[in-house]
Design an enzyme around this catalytic site. Structure first.
Site, mmCIF file in Angstrom:
data_model
loop_
_atom_site.group_PDB
_atom_site.id
_atom_site.type_symbol
_atom_site.label_atom_id
_atom_site.label_comp_id
_atom_site.label_asym_id
_atom_site.label_seq_id
_atom_site.Cartn_x
_atom_site.Cartn_y
_atom_site.Cartn_z
ATOM 1 N N GLY A 69 40.143 48.123 31.440
ATOM 2 C CA GLY A 69 41.244 47.161 31.367
ATOM 3 C C GLY A 69 40.780 45.716 31.252
ATOM 4 C CG ASN A 149 47.980 44.323 39.530
ATOM 5 O OD1 ASN A 149 48.569 43.525 38.811
ATOM 6 N ND2 ASN A 149 47.008 43.961 40.337
ATOM 7 C CD GLN A 178 48.053 49.516 38.133
ATOM 8 O OE1 GLN A 178 48.477 50.637 38.457
ATOM 9 N NE2 GLN A 178 46.879 49.076 38.553
ATOM 10 C CB SER A 199 41.983 50.705 32.819
ATOM 11 O OG SER A 199 40.944 51.030 33.698
ATOM 12 C CG HIS A 201 39.037 52.924 36.716
ATOM 13 N ND1 HIS A 201 39.418 52.568 37.982
ATOM 14 C CD2 HIS A 201 39.054 51.788 35.979
ATOM 15 C CE1 HIS A 201 39.651 51.255 38.012
ATOM 16 N NE2 HIS A 201 39.429 50.762 36.807
ATOM 17 C CB CYS A 325 40.771 42.429 41.825
ATOM 18 S SG CYS A 325 40.846 43.788 40.702
HETATM 19 C C1 LIG Z 1 47.396 45.340 35.576
HETATM 20 C C2 LIG Z 1 45.909 45.465 35.512
HETATM 21 N N1 LIG Z 1 45.244 44.925 34.484
HETATM 22 C C3 LIG Z 1 43.905 45.023 34.354
HETATM 23 C C4 LIG Z 1 43.140 45.680 35.303
HETATM 24 C C5 LIG Z 1 41.659 45.769 35.139
HETATM 25 O O1 LIG Z 1 41.283 47.057 34.785
HETATM 26 P P1 LIG Z 1 39.775 47.577 34.967
HETATM 27 O O2 LIG Z 1 39.589 47.858 36.413
HETATM 28 O O3 LIG Z 1 39.700 48.810 34.127
HETATM 29 O O4 LIG Z 1 38.882 46.508 34.448
HETATM 30 C C6 LIG Z 1 43.788 46.258 36.417
HETATM 31 C C7 LIG Z 1 43.033 46.905 37.487
HETATM 32 O O5 LIG Z 1 43.478 47.026 38.601
HETATM 33 C C8 LIG Z 1 45.208 46.149 36.511
HETATM 34 O O6 LIG Z 1 45.877 46.690 37.538
#
Ligand SMILES: Cc1ncc(COP(=O)(O)O)c(C=O)c1O
Length: 382
Positions: A69, A149, A178, A199, A201, A325
């Protein structure tokens, strides 16, 4: 253990891991190699692309594999900026995006781009009229997430798309990380959307996999330049086992999507309805309409989010502060701050995020444990 942290990541499923293992052991040639061994890997990769495209209802040539992502978000945003900088330097996004979008925008601001961050209402949702009002002759990109998220708000992607139909040169990107498997593909792939990021995972595929939907005819500069893989849009030797495994994961998600959405919604409602009766509980996610089925964000006001997470952890239940994060940085939740939630409530917020393996029995167990923990917390608060 009860794993209620599926928006952070999901466990790779056994079938998907088996695919990864088989491809890694047997078809490990470089898809760019000219010999049969390379060709075999190439064919498998293209088959995976076709499967994914079919499952989400787009053309195979519109699927570009990435590492996840964050890469997808960075690529579409910066790739648009590079491709369109001669036409304009204005970008519109929301004040509730994931850090992968937010920090990409911040980098572009350093380079002289002008970014408008749209405000949200008390449910964390933008108003499409604000997009219209923010548009300028030099706007090159509108970037809006499909599902938040942190609290699960579904954004008005289609309505914004309707507005953008009058502005065909503006790139319209949707962070759909998401949103996969949540019954809202009609929104994510609605006709005016040019780019959508995914993404692996988050849906039981291996880490380091992902893809971007790139509508035919839309141009982006590559972020990763090199040997010209992925039709020059994303160089680097392809992750054949990962991408083939991701195709399998997406197939499993899609096969079970209707049941998953129903079960997740039922679990969410069961916990939501239970939590509502407690004086010090504040729920930030909506119960149904306009919210994804898998995210439930709430606070026990007066108890820090980290304390709540660890208390549940001791009982074998895994939840998180609002997003994985930001949780280690003890940052006040971005989305809640944008919703103007008072700081004392935002710092008490935690997130439950559901996946297809969760059950209603787990909701009962969560509620039972909540009751027990709340009694202890109440003594501290009162
Ligand atoms: C809405 C959203 N965008 C982007 C990401 C980033 O994805 P990745 O962990 O695959 O880099 C996340 C990860 O939590 C997300 O929830």
């Amino acid at each position: 253990m009860i794993y209620f942290d599926n928006s952070a990541t999901t466990q790779i499923s056994p079938e998907v891991l088996a695919t990864y293992d088989t491809v890694s052991k047997k078809i490990w040639g470089n898809p760019s190699s000219l010999h049969n061994f390379g060709e075999e890997a190439w064919n498998l990769l293209e088959q995976a692309r076709q499967q994914i495209a079919k499952l989400v209802g787009v053309k195979p040539s519109e699927i570009i594999f990435t590492s996840g992502g964050s890469e997808g978000d960075n690529w579409v945003i910066k790739g648009t900026a590079m491709a369109k900088r001669r036409f304009g330097k204005h970008i519109i996004t929301t004040s509730v995006e994931h850090a992968a979008v937010r920090n990409s925008m911040a980098q572009l601001e350093e380079l002289g781009f002008d970014v408008t961050y749209l405000p949200v209402d008390k449910e964390g949702r933008i108003n499409p009229a604000d997009v219209k009002a923010a548009l300028r002759p030099d706007t090159i990109l509108v970037s809006i997430m499909a599902v938040n998220n942190e609290i699960g708000t579904i954004q008005p992607i289609k309505e914004v798309g309707e507005i953008l139909k009058d502005y065909p040169n503006i790139h319209y990107m949707v962070d759909a990380v998401q949103a996969i498997g949540k019954g809202i593909d009609d929104i994510v792939f609605s006709d005016r959307v040019d780019f959508a990021t995914f993404s692996g995972h988050k849906f039981h595929a291996p880490r380091g996999t992902g893809f971007v939907y790139v509508k035919s005819g839309r141009k982006l500069e590559p972020l990763v330049a090199g040997g010209g893989q992925e039709r020059t849009m994303r160089s680097g030797t392809e992750n054949t086992p990962g991408d083939v495994a991701m195709a399998r994961a997406i197939r499993l998600v899609k096969e079970n999507e209707a049941t998953t959405v129903k079960t997740e919604q039922a679990i969410k409602e069961k916990i939501y309805d239970y939590l509502q009766q407690f004086d010090h509980v504040k729920i930030f996610s909506g119960r149904q309409e306009g919210f994804a089925p898998h995210v439930l964000c709430f606070a026990i006001v007066g108890v820090r989010g980290e304390t709540i997470v660890h208390a549940f952890e001791e009982k074998g239940i895994y939840i998180s502060t609002t997003s994985a994060c930001s949780s280690k940085k003890h940052a006040e939740a971005g989305t809640l701050a944008a919703m103007k939630v008072p700081e004392n409530e935002a710092t008490s917020a935690v997130r439950i995020s559901l996946g297809d393996q969760n059950t209603l029995e787990e909701a009962d167990e969560f509620n039972r444990v909540f009751d027990e923990l709340y009694a202890g917390f109440k003594k501290i608060i009162d």
